[in-house]
Enzyme design. Sequence first.
Site, PDB file in Angstrom:
ATOM      1  N   GLN A 109       0.808  -1.221   0.000  1.00  0.00           N
ATOM      2  CA  GLN A 109       0.000   0.000   0.000  1.00  0.00           C
ATOM      3  C   GLN A 109       0.840   1.270   0.000  1.00  0.00           C
ATOM      4  O   GLN A 109       0.335   2.356  -0.287  1.00  0.00           O
ATOM      5  CB  GLN A 109      -0.944   0.024   1.216  1.00  0.00           C
ATOM      6  CG  GLN A 109      -2.038  -1.023   1.133  1.00  0.00           C
ATOM      7  CD  GLN A 109      -2.958  -0.939   2.328  1.00  0.00           C
ATOM      8  OE1 GLN A 109      -2.673  -1.486   3.375  1.00  0.00           O
ATOM      9  NE2 GLN A 109      -4.065  -0.220   2.177  1.00  0.00           N
TER      10      GLN A 109
ATOM     11  N   GLU B 102      -4.828  -7.749   5.751  1.00  0.00           N
ATOM     12  CA  GLU B 102      -3.483  -7.229   5.453  1.00  0.00           C
ATOM     13  C   GLU B 102      -2.630  -8.278   4.729  1.00  0.00           C
ATOM     14  O   GLU B 102      -1.876  -7.952   3.813  1.00  0.00           O
ATOM     15  CB  GLU B 102      -2.790  -6.772   6.738  1.00  0.00           C
ATOM     16  CG  GLU B 102      -3.508  -5.662   7.503  1.00  0.00           C
ATOM     17  CD  GLU B 102      -3.922  -4.482   6.648  1.00  0.00           C
ATOM     18  OE1 GLU B 102      -3.233  -4.171   5.658  1.00  0.00           O
ATOM     19  OE2 GLU B 102      -4.964  -3.876   6.954  1.00  0.00           O
TER      20      GLU B 102
ATOM     21  N   HIS C 233      -3.258  -8.452   1.151  1.00  0.00           N
ATOM     22  CA  HIS C 233      -2.543  -7.414   0.393  1.00  0.00           C
ATOM     23  C   HIS C 233      -1.186  -7.931  -0.109  1.00  0.00           C
ATOM     24  O   HIS C 233      -0.723  -7.549  -1.184  1.00  0.00           O
ATOM     25  CB  HIS C 233      -2.288  -6.172   1.264  1.00  0.00           C
ATOM     26  CG  HIS C 233      -3.416  -5.186   1.289  1.00  0.00           C
ATOM     27  ND1 HIS C 233      -3.884  -4.558   0.159  1.00  0.00           N
ATOM     28  CD2 HIS C 233      -4.155  -4.692   2.314  1.00  0.00           C
ATOM     29  CE1 HIS C 233      -4.870  -3.726   0.489  1.00  0.00           C
ATOM     30  NE2 HIS C 233      -5.057  -3.787   1.798  1.00  0.00           N
TER      31      HIS C 233
HETATM   32 CO    CO Z   1      -6.431  -2.723   2.883  1.00  0.00          CO
END
Ligand code: CO
Length: 170
Positions: A52, A133, A136
């Site tokens: 991210q 998470e 991801h």
């Molecule tokens: Co997220």
Amino acid sequence: MANLRRIIMEDDPLLHLGSVEVKRFGSTLHKLLDDMKETMYHADGVGLAAPQVGINKQIIVVDDREHGFYEMVNPRIVQESGVELGIEFCLSVPGRGGKVPRATEITVEYQDRYGAPHTLEASGFFARVFQHEIDHLNGILFTDVMIEEVREQAEPAEEPRRKRIVGRKK
Ligand code: CO
């Protein structure tokens, strides 16, 4: 000193790639972890994964506001049981939410910033954050696994912590 990193949005191809295992546990990693922590709290998120912030390495930070702060390097879910639906948001997907099925209880193996191995058991919302998470790290967004999109304002306040996942525009 930690610095804020820019959080990339869902249309960025980096968010849809896998992440590589971390093998060096030195100052570059430590700086990234510190920056990710700062960035997560600044955005009022309950979790943040390295992709991210545009870095495809297996690193996440989490604070569900109940169990304290966790930073994990090379996290793996080694055991899971149960399934439940819950609402999720994502700092990289502002303004959208979705109902996502997740395991109710999980066991995560991971390394700390010095490379030492650890194991954590989590359940409920805490477990949900780790699953979100860790997804991801495999290039998976909640929008890829949700069964239904929900409008943020239509949801009751039954799970107020989820609000902290919501992205905020500065
Ligand atoms: Co997220």
